[in-house]
Design a protein around this motif. Structure first.
Motif, PDB file in Angstrom:
ATOM      1  N   TYR A  32       7.754  -6.633  -8.151  1.00  0.00           N
ATOM      2  CA  TYR A  32       8.780  -5.594  -8.155  1.00  0.00           C
ATOM      3  C   TYR A  32      10.113  -6.264  -7.805  1.00  0.00           C
ATOM      4  CZ  TYR A  32      11.060  -1.109  -7.365  1.00  0.00           C
ATOM      5  OH  TYR A  32      11.901  -0.026  -7.431  1.00  0.00           O
ATOM      6  N   ALA A  33      10.738  -6.824  -8.816  1.00  0.00           N
ATOM      7  CA  ALA A  33      11.992  -7.561  -8.659  1.00  0.00           C
ATOM      8  C   ALA A  33      12.774  -7.430  -9.963  1.00  0.00           C
ATOM      9  CB  ALA A  33      11.702  -9.029  -8.348  1.00  0.00           C
ATOM     10  N   LEU A  34      14.035  -7.806  -9.915  1.00  0.00           N
ATOM     11  CA  LEU A  34      14.858  -7.761 -11.117  1.00  0.00           C
ATOM     12  C   LEU A  34      14.222  -8.566 -12.231  1.00  0.00           C
ATOM     13  CD1 LEU A  34      18.453  -8.187  -9.664  1.00  0.00           C
ATOM     14  CD2 LEU A  34      17.577  -6.201 -10.874  1.00  0.00           C
ATOM     15  N   PRO A  35      14.253  -8.142 -13.456  1.00  0.00           N
ATOM     16  CA  PRO A  35      14.812  -6.895 -13.970  1.00  0.00           C
ATOM     17  C   PRO A  35      13.796  -5.756 -14.030  1.00  0.00           C
ATOM     18  CG  PRO A  35      14.213  -8.258 -15.821  1.00  0.00           C
ATOM     19  CD  PRO A  35      13.860  -9.029 -14.557  1.00  0.00           C
ATOM     20  N   LEU A  36      12.525  -6.062 -13.720  1.00  0.00           N
ATOM     21  CA  LEU A  36      11.480  -5.058 -13.877  1.00  0.00           C
ATOM     22  C   LEU A  36      11.628  -3.879 -12.926  1.00  0.00           C
ATOM     23  CD1 LEU A  36       8.434  -7.374 -14.559  1.00  0.00           C
ATOM     24  CD2 LEU A  36       9.827  -6.114 -16.202  1.00  0.00           C
ATOM     25  N   ASP A  37      12.200  -4.113 -11.747  1.00  0.00           N
ATOM     26  CA  ASP A  37      12.378  -2.989 -10.826  1.00  0.00           C
ATOM     27  C   ASP A  37      13.278  -1.921 -11.448  1.00  0.00           C
ATOM     28  OD1 ASP A  37      14.648  -4.629 -10.616  1.00  0.00           O
ATOM     29  OD2 ASP A  37      14.917  -4.187  -8.483  1.00  0.00           O
ATOM     30  N   ARG A  38      14.253  -2.351 -12.245  1.00  0.00           N
ATOM     31  CA  ARG A  38      15.142  -1.400 -12.934  1.00  0.00           C
ATOM     32  C   ARG A  38      14.362  -0.559 -13.939  1.00  0.00           C
ATOM     33  NH1 ARG A  38      18.930  -0.372  -9.746  1.00  0.00           N
ATOM     34  NH2 ARG A  38      19.959  -2.219  -8.977  1.00  0.00           N
ATOM     35  N   LEU A  39      13.433  -1.197 -14.639  1.00  0.00           N
ATOM     36  CA  LEU A  39      12.624  -0.459 -15.606  1.00  0.00           C
ATOM     37  C   LEU A  39      11.749   0.581 -14.909  1.00  0.00           C
ATOM     38  CD1 LEU A  39      11.534  -3.302 -18.056  1.00  0.00           C
ATOM     39  CD2 LEU A  39      13.375  -1.637 -18.343  1.00  0.00           C
ATOM     40  N   VAL A 154      -4.563   4.089 -10.561  1.00  0.00           N
ATOM     41  CA  VAL A 154      -3.405   3.581 -11.300  1.00  0.00           C
ATOM     42  C   VAL A 154      -2.127   4.072 -10.636  1.00  0.00           C
ATOM     43  CG1 VAL A 154      -2.220   3.541 -13.538  1.00  0.00           C
ATOM     44  CG2 VAL A 154      -4.735   3.607 -13.448  1.00  0.00           C
ATOM     45  N   ASP A 155      -1.188   3.136 -10.440  1.00  0.00           N
ATOM     46  CA  ASP A 155       0.130   3.502  -9.903  1.00  0.00           C
ATOM     47  C   ASP A 155       1.188   2.581 -10.484  1.00  0.00           C
ATOM     48  OD1 ASP A 155       1.833   5.134  -8.487  1.00  0.00           O
ATOM     49  OD2 ASP A 155       1.207   4.440  -6.508  1.00  0.00           O
ATOM     50  N   ASP A 156       2.434   2.987 -10.319  1.00  0.00           N
ATOM     51  CA  ASP A 156       3.538   2.189 -10.847  1.00  0.00           C
ATOM     52  C   ASP A 156       3.902   1.037  -9.911  1.00  0.00           C
ATOM     53  OD1 ASP A 156       4.526   4.040  -8.975  1.00  0.00           O
ATOM     54  OD2 ASP A 156       6.453   4.265  -9.982  1.00  0.00           O
ATOM     55  N   VAL A 157       4.004   1.317  -8.609  1.00  0.00           N
ATOM     56  CA  VAL A 157       4.438   0.305  -7.644  1.00  0.00           C
ATOM     57  C   VAL A 157       3.566   0.359  -6.404  1.00  0.00           C
ATOM     58  CG1 VAL A 157       6.345  -0.472  -6.166  1.00  0.00           C
ATOM     59  CG2 VAL A 157       6.842   0.432  -8.434  1.00  0.00           C
ATOM     60  N   MET A 158       3.237  -0.812  -5.892  1.00  0.00           N
ATOM     61  CA  MET A 158       2.556  -0.935  -4.603  1.00  0.00           C
ATOM     62  C   MET A 158       3.514  -1.645  -3.666  1.00  0.00           C
ATOM     63  SD  MET A 158      -0.994  -2.918  -3.805  1.00  0.00           S
ATOM     64  CE  MET A 158      -1.858  -2.714  -2.267  1.00  0.00           C
ATOM     65  N   SER A 159       3.862  -0.977  -2.583  1.00  0.00           N
ATOM     66  CA  SER A 159       4.707  -1.642  -1.586  1.00  0.00           C
ATOM     67  C   SER A 159       3.872  -1.901  -0.343  1.00  0.00           C
ATOM     68  CB  SER A 159       5.988  -0.846  -1.314  1.00  0.00           C
ATOM     69  OG  SER A 159       5.696   0.500  -1.041  1.00  0.00           O
ATOM     70  N   SER A 160       3.785  -0.967   0.562  1.00  0.00           N
ATOM     71  CA  SER A 160       2.986  -1.179   1.770  1.00  0.00           C
ATOM     72  C   SER A 160       1.488  -1.029   1.515  1.00  0.00           C
ATOM     73  CB  SER A 160       3.407  -0.186   2.864  1.00  0.00           C
ATOM     74  OG  SER A 160       3.017   1.133   2.506  1.00  0.00           O
ATOM     75  N   GLY A 161       1.124  -0.347   0.451  1.00  0.00           N
ATOM     76  CA  GLY A 161      -0.290  -0.102   0.147  1.00  0.00           C
ATOM     77  C   GLY A 161      -0.875   1.095   0.862  1.00  0.00           C
ATOM     78  N   GLN A 162      -0.059   1.814   1.618  1.00  0.00           N
ATOM     79  CA  GLN A 162      -0.578   2.952   2.388  1.00  0.00           C
ATOM     80  C   GLN A 162      -1.105   4.075   1.504  1.00  0.00           C
ATOM     81  OE1 GLN A 162      -1.084   2.849   5.639  1.00  0.00           O
ATOM     82  NE2 GLN A 162      -0.182   0.811   5.671  1.00  0.00           N
ATOM     83  N   THR A 163      -0.367   4.418   0.458  1.00  0.00           N
ATOM     84  CA  THR A 163      -0.817   5.500  -0.427  1.00  0.00           C
ATOM     85  C   THR A 163      -2.118   5.108  -1.115  1.00  0.00           C
ATOM     86  OG1 THR A 163       1.459   6.220  -0.790  1.00  0.00           O
ATOM     87  CG2 THR A 163      -0.189   6.940  -2.406  1.00  0.00           C
TER      88      THR A 163
END
Length: 191
Positions: A32-39, A154-163
């Motif tokens: 999750y970094a430029l440029p994909l984060d923008r997409l 299935v999810d779009d982004v994993m950050s902390s993984g809590q969800t």
């Protein structure tokens, strides 16, 4: 837990080594970094639904490149609360899951899990607040669809993984044999 990166190398982050999550594995297509984060933001907040097909294709490529990957029996997009779904007009995880399911020949069950209460956006929270925000928010309407099966979330982004961790824990409590996260982008772990 094992995380397949874009290079398909299985690694476990320090947090996962210290506290084992409920999910068994995670496959990620991109950072999750430029440029994909923008997409991702264009999909989620700009309604650019065509991006979901691209994300599914890249995620399917990552799955196919993961050594020893065992396909889930069903794919379940992370459910949105009714209010957020009404505001956004679509569930970005479902929009990714549909083409991903077709590409991998895995059935998608959009209502395999439901969100039983609204929550704050995880992106606006930190640390323990994220865990508390998603505690007890998911339910499984039909245990028979889950019991003894390998479920893919299935999810779009994993950050902390809590969800993803909370949803996986609910699936495991309802008898899932295995839970694998299939996520388009992952924020770099804070080890």
């Amino acid at each position: 837990m094992p995380v397949a990166s874009t290079a398909s190398v299985a690694v476990a982050c320090g947090r996962c080594l210290a506290r084992r999550p409920a999910y068994d594995a995670t496959v990620v297509a991109a950072s999750y970094a430029l440029p994909l984060d923008r997409l991702v933001l264009e999909l989620k907040f700009g309604g650019q639904l065509a991006h979901a097909r691209l994300f599914a294709e890249l995620l399917a490529d990552a799955v196919r490149a993961t050594p020893g990957f065992v396909a889930p029996a069903l794919l379940c997009p992370v459910p949105l609360g009714a209010g957020r779904l009404a505001w956004r007009g679509f569930n970005q995880a479902l929009e990714i899951a549909r083409p991903l399911g077709r590409l991998l020949d895995i059935a998608v069950e959009p209502r395999l899990a439901v969100r039983v209460q609204e929550t704050s956006a995880q992106s606006k929270l930190h640390g323990g607040s994220r865990r508390a925000n998603v505690a007890h928010v998911f339910a499984i309407p039909d245990r028979a669809l889950v019991e003894g099966r390998h479920i893919g979330i299935v999810d779009d982004v994993m950050s902390s993984g809590q969800t993803l961790g909370e949803l996986a824990a609910v699936f495991k409590r309802h008898g899932a044999a295995r839970v694998t996260n299939l996520v388009f982008a992952r924020t770099p772990p804070h080890l």
